[in-house]
Design a protein around this motif. Structure first.
Motif, mmCIF file in Angstrom:
data_model
loop_
_atom_site.group_PDB
_atom_site.id
_atom_site.type_symbol
_atom_site.label_atom_id
_atom_site.label_comp_id
_atom_site.label_asym_id
_atom_site.label_seq_id
_atom_site.Cartn_x
_atom_site.Cartn_y
_atom_site.Cartn_z
ATOM 1 N N ASP A 290 0.822 -1.207 0.000
ATOM 2 C CA ASP A 290 0.000 0.000 0.000
ATOM 3 C C ASP A 290 0.855 1.257 0.000
ATOM 4 O O ASP A 290 0.535 2.246 -0.695
ATOM 5 C CB ASP A 290 -0.925 0.001 1.219
ATOM 6 N N ALA A 291 1.945 1.247 0.792
ATOM 7 C CA ALA A 291 2.820 2.416 0.833
ATOM 8 C C ALA A 291 3.457 2.663 -0.531
ATOM 9 O O ALA A 291 3.544 3.816 -0.997
ATOM 10 C CB ALA A 291 3.899 2.224 1.902
ATOM 11 N N GLY A 334 5.551 14.115 1.192
ATOM 12 C CA GLY A 334 6.220 14.353 2.469
ATOM 13 C C GLY A 334 5.321 14.016 3.642
ATOM 14 O O GLY A 334 5.769 13.418 4.632
ATOM 15 N N ARG A 335 4.024 14.420 3.552
ATOM 16 C CA ARG A 335 3.102 14.079 4.628
ATOM 17 C C ARG A 335 2.917 12.567 4.759
ATOM 18 O O ARG A 335 2.829 12.030 5.861
ATOM 19 C CB ARG A 335 1.748 14.750 4.364
ATOM 20 N N LEU A 336 2.860 11.910 3.607
ATOM 21 C CA LEU A 336 2.715 10.457 3.629
ATOM 22 C C LEU A 336 3.917 9.792 4.284
ATOM 23 O O LEU A 336 3.783 8.877 5.108
ATOM 24 C CB LEU A 336 2.521 9.938 2.206
ATOM 25 N N LEU A 341 6.462 7.108 8.907
ATOM 26 C CA LEU A 341 7.524 7.108 9.904
ATOM 27 C C LEU A 341 6.930 7.069 11.310
ATOM 28 O O LEU A 341 7.431 6.345 12.186
ATOM 29 C CB LEU A 341 8.403 8.346 9.724
ATOM 30 N N GLN A 342 5.851 7.813 11.526
ATOM 31 C CA GLN A 342 5.239 7.825 12.848
ATOM 32 C C GLN A 342 4.630 6.459 13.170
ATOM 33 O O GLN A 342 4.752 5.958 14.299
ATOM 34 C CB GLN A 342 4.171 8.912 12.928
ATOM 35 N N ALA A 344 5.644 3.603 11.997
ATOM 36 C CA ALA A 344 6.765 2.684 12.237
ATOM 37 C C ALA A 344 7.312 2.865 13.646
ATOM 38 O O ALA A 344 7.658 1.892 14.326
ATOM 39 C CB ALA A 344 7.857 2.916 11.198
ATOM 40 N N ARG A 345 7.408 4.111 14.110
ATOM 41 C CA ARG A 345 7.902 4.353 15.468
ATOM 42 C C ARG A 345 6.953 3.782 16.511
ATOM 43 O O ARG A 345 7.383 3.242 17.534
ATOM 44 C CB ARG A 345 8.093 5.848 15.678
ATOM 45 N N MET A 346 5.651 3.912 16.273
ATOM 46 C CA MET A 346 4.686 3.337 17.216
ATOM 47 C C MET A 346 4.764 1.814 17.209
ATOM 48 O O MET A 346 4.631 1.168 18.250
ATOM 49 C CB MET A 346 3.283 3.817 16.870
ATOM 50 N N ASP A 347 4.963 1.229 16.031
ATOM 51 C CA ASP A 347 5.112 -0.233 15.965
ATOM 52 C C ASP A 347 6.342 -0.701 16.720
ATOM 53 O O ASP A 347 6.365 -1.801 17.277
ATOM 54 C CB ASP A 347 5.180 -0.692 14.508
ATOM 55 N N GLU A 348 7.401 0.118 16.726
ATOM 56 C CA GLU A 348 8.606 -0.242 17.462
ATOM 57 C C GLU A 348 8.422 -0.117 18.967
ATOM 58 O O GLU A 348 9.232 -0.630 19.741
ATOM 59 C CB GLU A 348 9.773 0.652 17.028
#
Length: 528
Positions: A290-291, A334-336, A341-342, A344-348
């Motif tokens: 999807d990304a 850029g927003r995407l 990134l946000q 991914a950080r929450m998943d980590e």
């Protein structure tokens, strides 16, 4: 020729022709290998049988020795009592009729004269006569200080023995030793009794060993039934059936019962971990797909405008418009990327700055920002309680423990969705208050939670899509499309942030039409 021979022999031997070193043969190792290749239940049955046979052999040997010593002791006692009665009578020459039927008596005087032997003819015919040889020697017997000697001698008949007592004879008048006498009893009855006893014991041992082997085999196989079941379950799991479980048949106090429960716990954890891994892998694959799909659209637009400009297809009066489209697509990309990134950080599971946060203040600030961005919309901060709202009261102050920036982003994303997906002029309000938890599993202490609701009065979200809107890159066909500028990640970020705060989020229907995002967060008493 000699030089050639020396040169030929000096060449190194090829590895293929080097002698192979073999391990030395050892008898214990040669025995252990075939034994270790047998199943454990077979080895246990064999060991029990061997121990049983060894124990029976030892017991039989001890019983035979004890019985032989007991019977010989009885014969010896009989010979001693007979020697006391017939000792002096023997030197005077007892008659055959005065002797017991199975006795043998022979004397030898000091001067070398022999008297006897005296024995019943029927006894001699049945048992033969003992071969005394040098046992009936006066000097030898005298060397034992006159103590009677008990010995076992062979008979003239084969496979026959006699028990003999050798004693000195003394003169009644002078008390001096004048000769030596031998009194004997046949051991045929003792030998026959021992042979019959040993035969009975041998057959008894064979029967006991046979029955013991059958019993040991049955009990070992019965005891290993649970282990065979574990083996079968392990085979099913090896074939891919991760849902297979071991049937608990033994109490937890036993080793097998404890093993069954421990394996079931391990299998459940492994199945859960594998399921989570499969779901995570599928989710990651779908996320990457999807990304890539989302990034491909702005990249294709930027590349297309760039190639068009490079080929001279953009007139001077269109240059600013083309550059503006390139800038818009770049900002969108850029927003995407920031949203990805946000997530991914929450998943980590990165740590958040947890402090006390005033939800009412955050909602007021978010509505103030929206009033600037969308001045044509009516924005209101209302209490959650309908009666308080009807009475015109202000929203109560509600405090939770959380990350202020992340919670502010939740409200910003929700209000941004309202702006993008509802018609201009549609009113919006944020309701703040406390109430009972509406979902099972909410991490609360007394079932009281902080509640925030973002309500709009637009077209709403169909009930069948209420759960799907929080999925990453999900868009409704009717309104949430790329033309509105959304990436399909806003509500996913909201869900991730709320879950990191141990809360829940739902998509509900606004009374009168529209969508309501209902958020529940633990109160400070339940937060850690």
């Amino acid at each position: 020729m000699g030089a050639r021979t020396r040169a030929w022999t000096s060449r190194p031997v090829s590895k293929q022709h080097r002698p192979v070193k073999r391990g030395r043969w050892h008898p214990i190792t040669a025995i252990q290998r075939p034994v270790q290749a047998q199943p454990l239940r077979t080895r246990l049955a064999v060991m029990i049988t061997v121990l049983l046979a060894l124990g029976l052999v030892i017991i039989s040997f001890v019983v035979s020795l004890v019985l032989r010593d007991q019977m010989l002791g009885q014969i010896d006692d009989q010979l001693r009592s007979t020697a006391e009665v017939f000792g002096n009578q023997a030197i005077r020459g007892p008659g055959v009729e005065s002797l017991p039927s199975t006795y043998y008596v022979e004397t030898k005087r000091e001067n070398g004269q022999d008297d006897g032997p005296w024995i019943d003819p029927r006894t001699a015919a049945d048992y033969g006569t003992p071969r005394l040889g040098d046992a009936l020697d006066f000097e030898t017997t005298l060397a034992h200080e006159g103590r009677p000697q008990l010995v076992t001698v062979e008979s003239e008949q084969p496979a026959r023995q006699w028990r003999v007592i050798i004693m000195l004879l003394s003169d009644d008048n002078t008390g001096e030793y004048v000769g030596v006498a031998a009194i004997a009893l046949p051991l045929k009855d003792v030998t026959s009794t021992l042979e019959r006893t040993n035969l009975v014991v041998l057959f008894s041992d064979i029967i006991i060993i046979f029955l013991g082997t059958l019993t040991a085999t049955y009990l070992v196989r019965r005891s290993f039934r649970s282990l065979r079941q574990i083996e079968g379950v392990a085979g099913r799991i090896a074939q891919g059936d991760l849902s297979a479980r071991i049937l608990v048949t033994e109490p937890p106090t036993t080793e097998v019962g404890s093993l069954q429960r421990a394996l079931n716990t391990m299998l459940s954890q492994n199945e859960h971990a594998f399921s989570v891994q499969v779901v995570a892998q599928e989710r990651m694959t779908r996320f990457i797909s999807d990304a890539s799909h989302e990034l491909r659209t702005p990249l294709a637009a930027i590349r297309g405008y760039g190639e068009l400009y490079r080929m001279g297809g953009v007139s001077p009066e269109k240059t600013s418009e083309v550059m503006g489209r390139i800038e818009d697509e770049s900002n969108r990309m850029g927003r995407l990327v920031d949203d990805l990134l946000q997530l991914a950080r929450m998943d980590e599971g990165r740590q958040m700055d947890m402090t006390e946060v005033d939800l009412t203040g955050l909602a007021s600030a978010a509505l103030s920002d929206m009033a600037v961005l969308a001045p044509n919309r009516d924005c209101a901060l209302v209490p959650l309680d309908p009666e308080a709202e009807a009475a015109g009261k202000d929203a109560p102050s509600v405090t939770v423990v959380g990350d202020k920036d992340r919670l502010s982003q939740v409200l910003t994303n929700l209000l941004g969705n309202v702006v993008r997906h509802t018609p201009d002029g549609t009113p919006v309000e944020i309701a703040v208050g406390t109430g009972p938890a509406s979902r099972v599993g909410t991490d609360t202490t007394d079932h009281q939670v902080a509640v925030v609701e973002v309500r709009d009065h637009g077209g709403g979200v169909p009930p069948d899509e209420a759960e799907k809107v929080f999925q990453r890159f999900y868009r409704s066909d009717s309104s949430r499309n790329r033309e509105t500028g959304g990436s399909g990640l806003g509500l996913s970020i909201v869900l991730g942030i709320v879950e990191r705060h141990r809360g829940t989020v739902q998509m509900l229907q606004t009374p009168g039409g529209g969508a309501t995002v209902h958020i529940e967060l633990p109160l400070p008493a339940a937060a850690t």
